[in-house]
Each structure stands twice: as structure tokens, then as C-alpha cells.
Design a protein around this motif. Sequence first.
Motif, PDB file in Angstrom:
ATOM      1  N   THR A 355      89.844  26.506 -13.882  1.00 60.30           N
ATOM      2  CA  THR A 355      89.560  28.166 -13.551  1.00 60.30           C
ATOM      3  C   THR A 355      88.323  28.536 -14.535  1.00 60.30           C
ATOM      4  O   THR A 355      88.472  28.253 -15.650  1.00 60.30           O
ATOM      5  N   LEU A 356      87.433  29.210 -14.047  1.00 63.33           N
ATOM      6  CA  LEU A 356      86.619  29.730 -14.761  1.00 63.33           C
ATOM      7  C   LEU A 356      87.077  30.954 -15.612  1.00 63.33           C
ATOM      8  O   LEU A 356      87.450  31.866 -15.260  1.00 63.33           O
ATOM      9  N   VAL A 357      86.793  30.707 -16.889  1.00 62.49           N
ATOM     10  CA  VAL A 357      87.110  31.832 -17.928  1.00 62.49           C
ATOM     11  C   VAL A 357      86.133  32.413 -18.591  1.00 62.49           C
ATOM     12  O   VAL A 357      86.179  33.394 -19.250  1.00 62.49           O
ATOM     13  N   GLY A 358      85.047  31.786 -18.450  1.00 61.41           N
ATOM     14  CA  GLY A 358      83.624  32.377 -19.374  1.00 61.41           C
ATOM     15  C   GLY A 358      82.609  31.984 -18.736  1.00 61.41           C
ATOM     16  O   GLY A 358      82.385  30.666 -18.144  1.00 61.41           O
ATOM     17  N   ALA A 359      81.271  32.525 -19.079  1.00 60.63           N
ATOM     18  CA  ALA A 359      79.948  31.865 -18.693  1.00 60.63           C
ATOM     19  C   ALA A 359      79.051  32.479 -19.956  1.00 60.63           C
ATOM     20  O   ALA A 359      79.163  33.506 -20.326  1.00 60.63           O
ATOM     21  N   ALA A 360      77.806  31.549 -20.041  1.00 61.35           N
ATOM     22  CA  ALA A 360      76.712  31.926 -20.935  1.00 61.35           C
ATOM     23  C   ALA A 360      75.568  31.602 -20.102  1.00 61.35           C
ATOM     24  O   ALA A 360      75.405  30.540 -19.551  1.00 61.35           O
ATOM     25  N   PRO A 365      69.790  35.832 -14.625  1.00 61.07           N
ATOM     26  CA  PRO A 365      70.515  37.032 -14.198  1.00 61.07           C
ATOM     27  C   PRO A 365      71.375  36.744 -12.977  1.00 61.07           C
ATOM     28  O   PRO A 365      72.500  37.375 -13.006  1.00 61.07           O
ATOM     29  N   ARG A 366      70.899  35.965 -12.056  1.00 61.25           N
ATOM     30  CA  ARG A 366      71.642  35.617 -10.729  1.00 61.25           C
ATOM     31  C   ARG A 366      72.795  34.909 -10.818  1.00 61.25           C
ATOM     32  O   ARG A 366      73.818  35.446 -10.535  1.00 61.25           O
ATOM     33  N   ASP A 367      72.648  33.796 -11.666  1.00 64.33           N
ATOM     34  CA  ASP A 367      73.920  33.189 -11.797  1.00 64.33           C
ATOM     35  C   ASP A 367      74.925  33.737 -12.631  1.00 64.33           C
ATOM     36  O   ASP A 367      76.098  33.777 -12.479  1.00 64.33           O
ATOM     37  N   PHE A 368      74.371  34.711 -13.639  1.00 68.33           N
ATOM     38  CA  PHE A 368      75.355  35.313 -14.424  1.00 68.33           C
ATOM     39  C   PHE A 368      76.199  36.474 -13.649  1.00 68.33           C
ATOM     40  O   PHE A 368      77.078  36.603 -13.602  1.00 68.33           O
ATOM     41  N   GLY A 369      75.386  37.166 -12.904  1.00 67.28           N
ATOM     42  CA  GLY A 369      76.015  38.073 -11.996  1.00 67.28           C
ATOM     43  C   GLY A 369      77.048  37.453 -10.996  1.00 67.28           C
ATOM     44  O   GLY A 369      78.381  37.934 -10.951  1.00 67.28           O
ATOM     45  N   THR A 370      76.700  36.175 -10.611  1.00 65.84           N
ATOM     46  CA  THR A 370      77.838  35.598  -9.684  1.00 65.84           C
ATOM     47  C   THR A 370      78.961  35.065 -10.623  1.00 65.84           C
ATOM     48  O   THR A 370      80.110  35.143 -10.249  1.00 65.84           O
ATOM     49  N   ALA A 371      78.632  34.585 -11.841  1.00 67.45           N
ATOM     50  CA  ALA A 371      79.799  33.891 -12.659  1.00 67.45           C
ATOM     51  C   ALA A 371      80.687  35.210 -13.039  1.00 67.45           C
ATOM     52  O   ALA A 371      81.964  35.052 -13.098  1.00 67.45           O
ATOM     53  N   ARG A 372      80.256  36.400 -13.298  1.00 69.55           N
ATOM     54  CA  ARG A 372      80.938  37.254 -13.701  1.00 69.55           C
ATOM     55  C   ARG A 372      82.117  37.757 -12.601  1.00 69.55           C
ATOM     56  O   ARG A 372      83.201  38.138 -12.646  1.00 69.55           O
ATOM     57  N   ARG A 373      81.612  37.584 -11.406  1.00 65.62           N
ATOM     58  CA  ARG A 373      82.381  37.910 -10.148  1.00 65.62           C
ATOM     59  C   ARG A 373      83.620  36.754 -10.016  1.00 65.62           C
ATOM     60  O   ARG A 373      84.720  37.043  -9.397  1.00 65.62           O
TER      61      ARG A 373
END
Length: 396
Positions: A355-360, A365-373
Motif C-alpha cells: 500500500t502506498l504510504v508516501g511519495a517523494a 508535479p503531475r506524479d506528485f499530485g497523483t501520488a497524493r491522491r
Amino acid sequence: MVENIVIIGAGHAGGAAAISLRELGFSGSIRVIGDEAEPPYERPTLSKEFLSGADASPVYLANEDRWSELKVTLTLGVSAQAIDRDARRVTLSDGSQVSYDRLVLATGGRARRLDAPDYPRIHHLRTIEDARTLAAAARPGARAVIVGGGVIGLETASTLVGLGLSATVLEAGERLLGRNTPADAAAWIAEAHARIGVEIHLGRSLKTVTERPGGLTVGLDDGTTLDADLMVVGIGIIPCVELAEAAGLPTAAGVLVDADYRSLGDPDVFAIGDLALRVFGDAPAPRRMETWAHAQTSARAAALAILGQPGELEPTPWFWTAQCGHMLQIAGDPSVADSVVARGDGVRLYLRAGTLVGAACLDQPRDFGTARRLIGKALTPETAADPRADLRKAAA
């Protein structure tokens, strides 16, 4: 009936709480008390655009007309001296007193200082006045030593190099950004600083600082000495808990609060922003969050609770830092991961039991926005690792 709300602390969190209360329909009296002469402002630009001179002023939460429109009373240039919880009254440094039905503590923290003489060439960066003083001292060609390889220290080093200074960073830990950033992301930032000429000393601590004509001499624990024209100390903050402690509220490394930011010692008192130390449910060991996003979310959560309105789903914690022409964004809690997925050169996805618990993300910015969701969702590692694939398709 809540008719009178007093907010102690006129920084980002305190100002955001006042605005949130009005946005949520509160029509009673709101007074914001702050020891700085400035109205509420955001701090991130102090080490970047404001320090560099790119922005003539910091980012204020509202202008004078807007505060008047909101009917928020700003009492600035004074500090709160004592809280009488029985009488629900706050005594100010000018001798006046203000009464409250609900009290919000948003006093944040003060810059941690060195155990050394407070020479004029040693700077801290916590307030607008700090930034103005440092900017005036930052002459092109000057040599700056920055103590602390965290976000503030590194952003300041980046800005000073952009102003034509040389910068040397001293970090006692074995890597940069050790408190809140995963190792891969810290390595990206270290490489970016190396490219602009910042000299970094890891695993080194400051032993002595002496003043000499025209500058400072800095001694390290390995015997190395450095000459500096100025020094910037960025070694964190000390939470301003003294007022709460004197009022008998429970504190530790902050004011202890519940999930709604209500003090564990008094249901009529709340603490938000950098000051709040949340303790609730099955949450892990409590910790404070010193981010722009937390100033916003904690202010709104407390406002909802004060007004007796239902709480909102808490957004995924996140923060960003801009340095050396790059934007690093972190979401979630990478520290609890048991595996890491590398998605190209600038994205790391942190999983726990799939399960995704974090991202760097660095400049993604596009991948970051998706990862946050996608935080909290199971990911297919093979799909997530392909930078050509839409990250959303990796969600199981």
C-alpha cells in the motif's frame, strides 16, 4: 454560546484560524494577538523570494481592508503574558486584559540558538525582521556558513548563492534533511547544492565561534576552521509552550491536543500549527508538524470543532521545498515504508505491505499530485515503476 474567540499568535496558523471561523459562519467577536508588528503572513518565502529581494513583501494572509471586512481585530506588537482559565481572561504585555469564550493558542516556536555568544554577524531566520536583517548583510562575494542541513538552512544556502555569496553548510547528521525527508530525496538535494557550489560538511558539529575584525572564525569538532563574513543558524525551533505551561495545560514538546486540536487539559482551549502535539486513538507517538499545509489544516479543524460542526476528512500530510532551481515535494509518511519503487530519476514511491504510504518527487508535479491522491491504496509495483505509464493505472 460561543460569542468571543481570542487567538494568541498572529502568524500563519493564527490568521488562518480567524479566516476559517468567518468562512464557517461565526459572527461573534474574533481578536488575534501577536507580538510582531506585522499582520499574519506565511513564512516559506522568508528563506527564498523575500530574502532574495524577488518579492518586496512576504505573503500576507489578507490585506488591511480584508481584515476589516472580516471584522477581525488585530492586536499587534503586544504579547500575551498570562492566561486565567477560571476567569477565561488573557493578560497582555501592555497591561490590558481580554476575555474569551474559546481560546486558540498559535504561538508557534522561536528559533533555536547556539550555545555561543550572540554576535551581530550570527543570523536566524524566523521572522520578517530576521529576513530583512540577513538580506542587508548578504553582500555579493561574502562567505556564509550555515549551521544546519535541514529545510531552512538549505533554502537559505541556495538563496545566498543566488545573491552572489559562497555558502558552506554544517550538518551534524550523516546526511542532509534527516528529520523529515527520505534518503533518496535528500541525495537529490545534496547533488543540486553541489552543482551550484555549496560546500557541505556532514557529520560535523560546531565547536567554537569567535569574532574577528570583519568576520567570524568557525571551529569544527574535527579541528577544521572556517572563515566567514556571516553565519546563519537553522537548527530548528523551540515550541513556545511557556504560556500554556504557566496556565496549567499539559505540554511536552508542544501543547498536547486531541484529534480536533482541543487541549487535553481544557475543552475551551485549542492549540494549532507548529505548537500542537496531537495525541489520539491508535495514532503513533505524537509529534508536531512544522509545515505550511499543517498551519492551514489545523486552523480549519480547530475552527470546525469550536463551532461544533462535523470534522472533515484530514488531507494527506505534505510539504515542499524549493532549492537550487528545483522543487522537492513529499507526501505521506515514507518512514513507515517497507519497500520503495523508483519511478524514473525523480520519483520515489514508498509502500507498506503493498500500500502506498508516501511519495517523494523532484520536479514532477503531475506524479506528485497523483501520488497524493493514491496514498492508502494498493499499487502494482511494476506499473508504478514505469515512468511512461499513467501512475493512476498502478492502483489496484
